[in-house]
Design a protein around this motif. Structure first.
Motif, PDB file in Angstrom:
ATOM      1  N   PRO A 176       0.829  -1.211   0.000  1.00  0.00           N
ATOM      2  CA  PRO A 176       0.000   0.000   0.000  1.00  0.00           C
ATOM      3  C   PRO A 176       0.863   1.260   0.000  1.00  0.00           C
ATOM      4  O   PRO A 176       2.029   1.246   0.412  1.00  0.00           O
ATOM      5  CB  PRO A 176      -0.797  -0.109   1.306  1.00  0.00           C
ATOM      6  CG  PRO A 176      -0.519  -1.481   1.842  1.00  0.00           C
ATOM      7  CD  PRO A 176       0.789  -1.911   1.285  1.00  0.00           C
ATOM      8  N   ALA A 177       0.269   2.337  -0.424  1.00  0.00           N
ATOM      9  CA  ALA A 177       0.962   3.630  -0.369  1.00  0.00           C
ATOM     10  C   ALA A 177       0.998   4.130   1.071  1.00  0.00           C
ATOM     11  O   ALA A 177       0.152   3.781   1.895  1.00  0.00           O
ATOM     12  CB  ALA A 177       0.243   4.638  -1.260  1.00  0.00           C
ATOM     13  N   LEU A 182       2.903   6.587   8.435  1.00  0.00           N
ATOM     14  CA  LEU A 182       1.771   5.921   9.074  1.00  0.00           C
ATOM     15  C   LEU A 182       0.925   6.911   9.862  1.00  0.00           C
ATOM     16  O   LEU A 182       1.434   7.894  10.409  1.00  0.00           O
ATOM     17  CB  LEU A 182       2.268   4.827  10.014  1.00  0.00           C
ATOM     18  CG  LEU A 182       3.068   3.672   9.396  1.00  0.00           C
ATOM     19  CD1 LEU A 182       3.482   2.686  10.480  1.00  0.00           C
ATOM     20  CD2 LEU A 182       2.268   2.962   8.308  1.00  0.00           C
ATOM     21  N   THR A 183      -0.360   6.642   9.926  1.00  0.00           N
ATOM     22  CA  THR A 183      -1.227   7.429  10.799  1.00  0.00           C
ATOM     23  C   THR A 183      -0.976   7.022  12.252  1.00  0.00           C
ATOM     24  O   THR A 183      -0.307   6.014  12.523  1.00  0.00           O
ATOM     25  CB  THR A 183      -2.702   7.188  10.449  1.00  0.00           C
ATOM     26  OG1 THR A 183      -3.028   5.817  10.730  1.00  0.00           O
ATOM     27  CG2 THR A 183      -2.973   7.486   8.980  1.00  0.00           C
ATOM     28  N   ALA A 210       1.653   8.837   0.864  1.00  0.00           N
ATOM     29  CA  ALA A 210       0.375   8.572   1.527  1.00  0.00           C
ATOM     30  C   ALA A 210      -0.754   9.269   0.783  1.00  0.00           C
ATOM     31  O   ALA A 210      -0.598  10.411   0.332  1.00  0.00           O
ATOM     32  CB  ALA A 210       0.424   9.046   2.974  1.00  0.00           C
ATOM     33  N   PRO A 211      -1.893   8.604   0.637  1.00  0.00           N
ATOM     34  CA  PRO A 211      -3.020   9.248  -0.040  1.00  0.00           C
ATOM     35  C   PRO A 211      -3.525  10.446   0.753  1.00  0.00           C
ATOM     36  O   PRO A 211      -3.515  10.441   1.976  1.00  0.00           O
ATOM     37  CB  PRO A 211      -4.087   8.141  -0.084  1.00  0.00           C
ATOM     38  CG  PRO A 211      -3.711   7.203   1.022  1.00  0.00           C
ATOM     39  CD  PRO A 211      -2.217   7.257   1.120  1.00  0.00           C
ATOM     40  N   GLN A 262     -10.655   3.769  -6.434  1.00  0.00           N
ATOM     41  CA  GLN A 262     -10.384   3.199  -5.109  1.00  0.00           C
ATOM     42  C   GLN A 262      -8.884   3.145  -4.877  1.00  0.00           C
ATOM     43  O   GLN A 262      -8.115   2.820  -5.782  1.00  0.00           O
ATOM     44  CB  GLN A 262     -10.977   1.784  -5.008  1.00  0.00           C
ATOM     45  CG  GLN A 262     -10.843   1.137  -3.656  1.00  0.00           C
ATOM     46  CD  GLN A 262     -11.807   1.725  -2.642  1.00  0.00           C
ATOM     47  OE1 GLN A 262     -12.683   2.500  -2.984  1.00  0.00           O
ATOM     48  NE2 GLN A 262     -11.624   1.356  -1.388  1.00  0.00           N
ATOM     49  N   ALA A 263      -8.457   3.500  -3.647  1.00  0.00           N
ATOM     50  CA  ALA A 263      -7.028   3.443  -3.328  1.00  0.00           C
ATOM     51  C   ALA A 263      -6.535   2.019  -3.503  1.00  0.00           C
ATOM     52  O   ALA A 263      -7.069   1.090  -2.910  1.00  0.00           O
ATOM     53  CB  ALA A 263      -6.798   3.909  -1.890  1.00  0.00           C
ATOM     54  N   GLU A 264      -5.546   1.856  -4.349  1.00  0.00           N
ATOM     55  CA  GLU A 264      -5.024   0.526  -4.628  1.00  0.00           C
ATOM     56  C   GLU A 264      -3.571   0.432  -4.184  1.00  0.00           C
ATOM     57  O   GLU A 264      -2.830   1.408  -4.248  1.00  0.00           O
ATOM     58  CB  GLU A 264      -5.111   0.221  -6.131  1.00  0.00           C
ATOM     59  CG  GLU A 264      -6.526   0.101  -6.657  1.00  0.00           C
ATOM     60  CD  GLU A 264      -7.229  -1.139  -6.162  1.00  0.00           C
ATOM     61  OE1 GLU A 264      -6.537  -2.066  -5.705  1.00  0.00           O
ATOM     62  OE2 GLU A 264      -8.472  -1.188  -6.221  1.00  0.00           O
TER      63      GLU A 264
END
Length: 389
Positions: A176-177, A182-183, A210-211, A262-264
């Protein structure tokens, strides 16, 4: 050795009914229970309920940990928000399992310390640290799932009975991006699952930015206006009755998918083997160690330089220093005594550097003779090896 276990459940999408509450209360007489929350701690004995069934039927999130190292986080969300096919590539034994029940996807994150590991008496986690992960997953952010896979790899590396060919043949899931950013809940999950930070850094090299979480309110409003009226009516009715999950996350996920896709996970970079990731983590770890050693060496040099400047200044003002010592001793108090001893030790080093240790010994002897009735001071001199023997 005292045992400790912590159980917490939370209902997020809808509160428990009266009958459901009675069902849960029958499991424990000491738990703190409400329509949305269940918390209990055990110093002996065990929880009588089945955590898996409780999450399947009633709760949307569950946290468990024990001071011997076992940890578990379970999340439930509708398959309309996260289908099983999106999570399955990240599932790995003893780290992440997923299954579906009654239109929901259940995710079971687990960590178990190796035999002989130290017991943990200060685990600070609560379920509130992790519940936002559901919203992130619903919006298509799969970083929590990849973190679970990294946790499994972290533990796999420590095992002694793994064939090297297994490391080479095992390929990472889609990356993942945003792994490098990280959050807060994702970092809490990484800590909870004991992920090697060097392995995470190595993995993040194949991860894009990160998106963006920014929401264009005007675009969102226009998109909502375009929804069929009957669909909006049904969403509002379900929200008012609490008959379905809150529509916010689902609507945002649909809006993002309609606007940007959709976030891919990243597919631009070749997916790496476990062996490649572990080798890269070793390089990161080695570079980190080298930088730490370099920083420590620089700190030692800076400290030594400061020390040398202090001694140079003291050498230029030695007579004033001896007078300061006399004044400090004259105060007849513990604090000034300690300061005088420190100054004497510095003066001894100054005289050693000037190759005049005999002069220091003579003046120290005179000082001891002058104040030998001060037992507290003499004890400090002895402890600091300020003797004339």
């Amino acid at each position: 050795m005292s045992e400790y276990q912590y159980y917490e459940f939370q209902a997020i999408d809808r509160p428990l009914t009266k009958d459901e509450l009675e069902q849960v209360r029958a499991l424990s007489s000491r738990a703190r229970i409400s329509a949305t929350h269940f918390v209990n701690e055990y110093h002996y004995g065990n929880f009588r309920g089945d955590e898996r069934k409780l999450v399947e039927q009633l709760y949307d999130a569950h946290l468990y940990f024990a001071n011997w190292g076992s940890r578990r986080l379970m999340l439930r969300l509708p398959t309309t928000l996260l289908p099983a096919r999106s999570a399955e590539p990240y599932c790995v034994e003893d780290a992440l399992t997923c299954w579906t029940r009654n239109g929901h996807l259940l995710l079971d994150f687990a960590y178990s310390a190796e035999d002989g590991g130290e017991w943990d008496f200060e685990t600070p986690f609560t379920l509130a640290s992790f519940t936002t992960l559901r919203t992130e997953l619903a919006a298509g952010d799969l970083r929590p799932l990849y973190l679970a896979w990294l946790s499994a790899l972290t533990r796999w590396e420590l095992k002694e009975d793994v064939d090297e060919d297994e490391y080479t043949s095992t390929i990472e899931p889609p990356v993942p991006a945003g792994l490098a950013q990280l959050t807060g809940p994702q970092q809490a999950l990484a800590d909870f699952l004991h992920i090697d930070p060097h392995l995470l850094t190595a993995a993040a090299r194949a991860s894009g930015a990160a998106p963006s979480q920014a929401i264009d309110k005007d675009a969102l409003a226009a998109w909502i206006r375009a929804l069929p009226q009957h669909e909006k009516d049904a969403l509002l009715l379900d929200a008012a009755l609490g008959a379905a999950p809150q529509p916010g996350p689902a609507l945002l996920a649909r809006h993002r998918a309609a606007s940007h896709g959709q976030a891919e996970p990243s597919t631009a970079t070749r997916r790496r083997s476990a062996a490649e990731l572990l080798d890269a983590a070793h390089e990161v770890r080695s570079e980190h160690t080298r930088q730490q050693e370099q920083a420590h060496a620089q700190a030692r040099r800076a400290k030594q330089l400061t020390r040398e400047r202090h001694l140079d200044h003291l050498a230029e003002n030695a007579e004033q220093a001896w007078q300061d010592i006399a004044n400090l001793i004259g105060q007849k108090q513990p604090g000034p005594y300690d300061t005088a001893v420190t100054l004497l030790k510095d003066l001894r080093e100054v005289h050693d550097r000037a190759d005049t240790p005999e002069e220091f010994a003579r003046r120290l002897h005179d000082l001891r003779e002058q104040h030998r009735a001060k037992s507290s001071l003499m004890r400090r001199f002895t402890d600091a090896d300020l003797t004339t023997l």
